[in-house]
Design an enzyme around this catalytic site. Structure first.
Site, PDB file in Angstrom:
ATOM      1  N   SER A 118       1.000  -1.388   0.111  1.00 44.43           N
ATOM      2  CA  SER A 118      -0.041   0.113  -0.002  1.00 44.43           C
ATOM      3  C   SER A 118       0.919   1.330  -0.005  1.00 44.43           C
ATOM      4  CB  SER A 118      -0.835   0.211   1.220  1.00 44.43           C
ATOM      5  OG  SER A 118      -1.607  -1.142   1.337  1.00 44.43           O
ATOM      6  N   THR A 140       1.473  -4.429   9.599  1.00 44.40           N
ATOM      7  CA  THR A 140       1.682  -5.748   8.978  1.00 44.40           C
ATOM      8  C   THR A 140       2.287  -6.916   9.884  1.00 44.40           C
ATOM      9  OG1 THR A 140       2.910  -7.075   7.388  1.00 44.40           O
ATOM     10  CG2 THR A 140       3.872  -5.165   8.049  1.00 44.40           C
ATOM     11  N   ILE A 141       1.720  -8.018   9.800  1.00 42.13           N
ATOM     12  CA  ILE A 141       2.227  -9.028  10.581  1.00 42.13           C
ATOM     13  C   ILE A 141       3.451  -9.515  10.263  1.00 42.13           C
ATOM     14  CG2 ILE A 141      -0.013  -9.756  11.338  1.00 42.13           C
ATOM     15  CD1 ILE A 141       0.627 -12.378   9.506  1.00 42.13           C
ATOM     16  N   ASP A 142       3.856  -9.100   8.949  1.00 48.03           N
ATOM     17  CA  ASP A 142       5.134  -9.707   8.430  1.00 48.03           C
ATOM     18  C   ASP A 142       6.367  -8.707   8.739  1.00 48.03           C
ATOM     19  OD1 ASP A 142       3.356 -11.067   6.950  1.00 48.03           O
ATOM     20  OD2 ASP A 142       3.531  -9.634   5.014  1.00 48.03           O
ATOM     21  N   GLU A 234       6.995 -19.308   5.634  1.00 43.97           N
ATOM     22  CA  GLU A 234       6.276 -19.372   4.282  1.00 43.97           C
ATOM     23  C   GLU A 234       7.221 -19.007   3.030  1.00 43.97           C
ATOM     24  OE1 GLU A 234       2.512 -17.328   3.752  1.00 43.97           O
ATOM     25  OE2 GLU A 234       3.414 -15.458   3.854  1.00 43.97           O
ATOM     26  N   GLN A 269      -3.059 -16.109  12.603  1.00 44.76           N
ATOM     27  CA  GLN A 269      -1.816 -14.991  12.841  1.00 44.76           C
ATOM     28  C   GLN A 269      -2.327 -13.707  12.937  1.00 44.76           C
ATOM     29  OE1 GLN A 269       1.774 -16.921  11.024  1.00 44.76           O
ATOM     30  NE2 GLN A 269       0.027 -17.857  10.179  1.00 44.76           N
ATOM     31  N   ARG A 270      -3.477 -13.266  12.027  1.00 47.66           N
ATOM     32  CA  ARG A 270      -3.715 -11.960  11.884  1.00 47.66           C
ATOM     33  C   ARG A 270      -4.916 -11.717  12.846  1.00 47.66           C
ATOM     34  NH1 ARG A 270      -3.779 -11.692   5.252  1.00 47.66           N
ATOM     35  NH2 ARG A 270      -5.742 -10.985   5.576  1.00 47.66           N
TER      36      ARG A 270
HETATM   37  O1  F6P Z   1       1.111  -9.728   4.396  1.00 46.08           O
HETATM   38  C1  F6P Z   1       0.220 -10.277   5.351  1.00 46.08           C
HETATM   39  C2  F6P Z   1      -0.061 -11.775   4.741  1.00 46.08           C
HETATM   40  O2  F6P Z   1      -0.861 -12.506   6.102  1.00 46.08           O
HETATM   41  C3  F6P Z   1       1.245 -12.579   4.534  1.00 46.08           C
HETATM   42  O3  F6P Z   1       1.975 -13.022   5.591  1.00 46.08           O
HETATM   43  C4  F6P Z   1       0.540 -13.753   3.854  1.00 46.08           C
HETATM   44  O4  F6P Z   1       1.275 -14.251   2.768  1.00 46.08           O
HETATM   45  C5  F6P Z   1      -0.650 -12.984   3.026  1.00 46.08           C
HETATM   46  O5  F6P Z   1      -0.980 -11.729   3.547  1.00 46.08           O
HETATM   47  C6  F6P Z   1      -1.999 -13.868   2.748  1.00 46.08           C
HETATM   48  O6  F6P Z   1      -2.800 -13.031   2.270  1.00 46.08           O
HETATM   49  P1  F6P Z   1      -4.040 -13.445   1.885  1.00 46.08           P
HETATM   50  O7  F6P Z   1      -4.903 -13.055   3.182  1.00 46.08           O
HETATM   51  O8  F6P Z   1      -4.670 -12.673   0.640  1.00 46.08           O
HETATM   52  O9  F6P Z   1      -4.220 -14.951   1.968  1.00 46.08           O
END
Ligand code: F6P
Length: 360
Positions: A118, A140-142, A234, A269-270
């Protein structure tokens, strides 16, 4: 009186509502009006932009610590969005439409709570925001946004992933077997590394560090335990193999006679109630964004650097990381923060006897 807008874009994470709530609260103290744009930039597509006035009746305090975005993040599957505009070479037309909608709302400033995709998109199409101040808040969780030590949502994601591993460890022990847990994080291994250390994993594989699968197998075979967690980010790959990283590693362990299962925490995780650390960060970043607006700053991102809350230029943010392609918007180059070789957590993991790959 200033009129400010808020929108949440990209993947959600816990902490977004806390940021929105704290902006609302801080803005009220300043006597400013706050509007939420629904569904990120999707809310700017209709002739009549999709917005709501935010106040405490609409977003009460007790909703501020639950996950998700009260304003929603956009509908990826709809036909008219940035992704489609890029694919059909219609970005100029698309952003013109969005700019027209923003003009209708007539904001003094927009606070965009977004991830590195974004932020890059906003910078690339910055003309869209030329009639107002644009202040971004990194989420972001990343943990892959450069120039900030932490992002909104990371701490809660670590907590969620750690709890997931803690639960698995109990069943792992009962059955004398290993769990290969696949974390999210895209090209950044920070989430896997942090939750891996927190949960006492026996191995942590992240995209930034090369690993030798035979050495991983030996490490597990020579462990004094017959159960545990192998954390796999991942973003890792295994030459000559395809499929989910956890599945590839699991197959190698099975072939070596190591009893194991895979586990995918995925979007859990989110989720989860926002941790106190994320709530505190949310209030600091919300206030920093309001201060930036009061100071007439624009095209900036709030950041935590060495314990201090500050703002950094968006141009610096999108140029500071390792360039990569955005997985959702073809042709968009984003800038990723990654785990550095001298990250103290890597050193701690190594000292704890966790296999972290071939670092030496
Ligand atoms: O960027 C955040 C994230 O949760 C990544 O860790 C993950 O690869 C991706 O988004 C998953 O995206 P979606 O919700 O579109 O499957």
């Amino acid at each position: 009186m200033k009129k400010i807008g808020i929108m949440t874009t990209g993947g959600d994470c816990s902490g977004l509502n806390s940021v929105i709530y704290n902006i609302m609260r801080g803005a009220k103290k300043r006597g400013w009006a706050v509007y939420g744009i629904l569904d990120g930039t999707d809310g700017l597509i209709p002739e009549k932009p999709n917005i709501i006035r935010l106040d405490q009746d609409v977003l009460p305090q007790e909703y501020s610590f639950i996950a998700g975005s009260f304003l929603r993040n956009g509908n990826n599957s709809q036909n008219n969005n940035f992704e489609k505009a890029v694919q059909t070479n219609k970005v100029a037309q698309f952003t013109k439409q969005l700019k027209k909608s923003l003009a209708k709302i007539n904001l003094d400033a927009l606070i965009l709570i977004g991830g590195n995709g974004s932020l890059s998109l906003a910078w690339q199409n910055r003309d869209m925001y030329s009639d107002m101040q644009l202040v971004c808040i990194p989420k972001t969780i990343d943990m892959d946004i450069p120039l900030t030590d932490i992002t909104i949502g990371f701490d809660t994601a670590v907590s969620q992933l750690t709890r997931f591993c803690d639960d698995l460890l109990l069943t792992a022990r009962s059955h004398h077997r290993w769990f290969v847990v696949q974390s999210m994080g895209r090209k950044c291994g920070m989430l896997a590394l942090t939750a891996g250390v927190a949960s006492g994993a026996s191995a942590i594989l992240i995209p930034e560090i090369k690993f030798d699968v035979d050495k991983l197998v030996k490490h597990i075979q020579s462990s004094d335990s017959d159960y545990g967690i192998i954390m796999v980010s991942e973003g890792i790959s295994l030459r000559g193999h395809s499929g989910e990283p956890a599945t590839m590693i699991s197959r190698k362990l099975t072939a070596a006679g190591i009893a194991n299962r895979t586990a995918f925490p995925e979007h859990i995780q989110r989720a989860g109630n926002t941790t106190p650390n994320d709530r505190i960060l949310a209030s600091q970043m919300a206030i920093a964004a309001l201060d930036a607006i009061a100071n007439n700053e624009t095209y900036v991102m709030t950041a935590l650097q060495n314990g201090e809350i500050t703002t950094v230029g968006l141009d610096a943010v999108v140029n500071a990381g390792k360039p990569s392609r955005d997985p959702n918007i073809s042709g968009l180059i984003i800038s990723d923060a990654i785990v550095d070789d001298d990250n103290p957590l890597l050193i701690a993991a190594d000292e704890m006897g966790i296999y972290i790959g071939e670092t030496k």
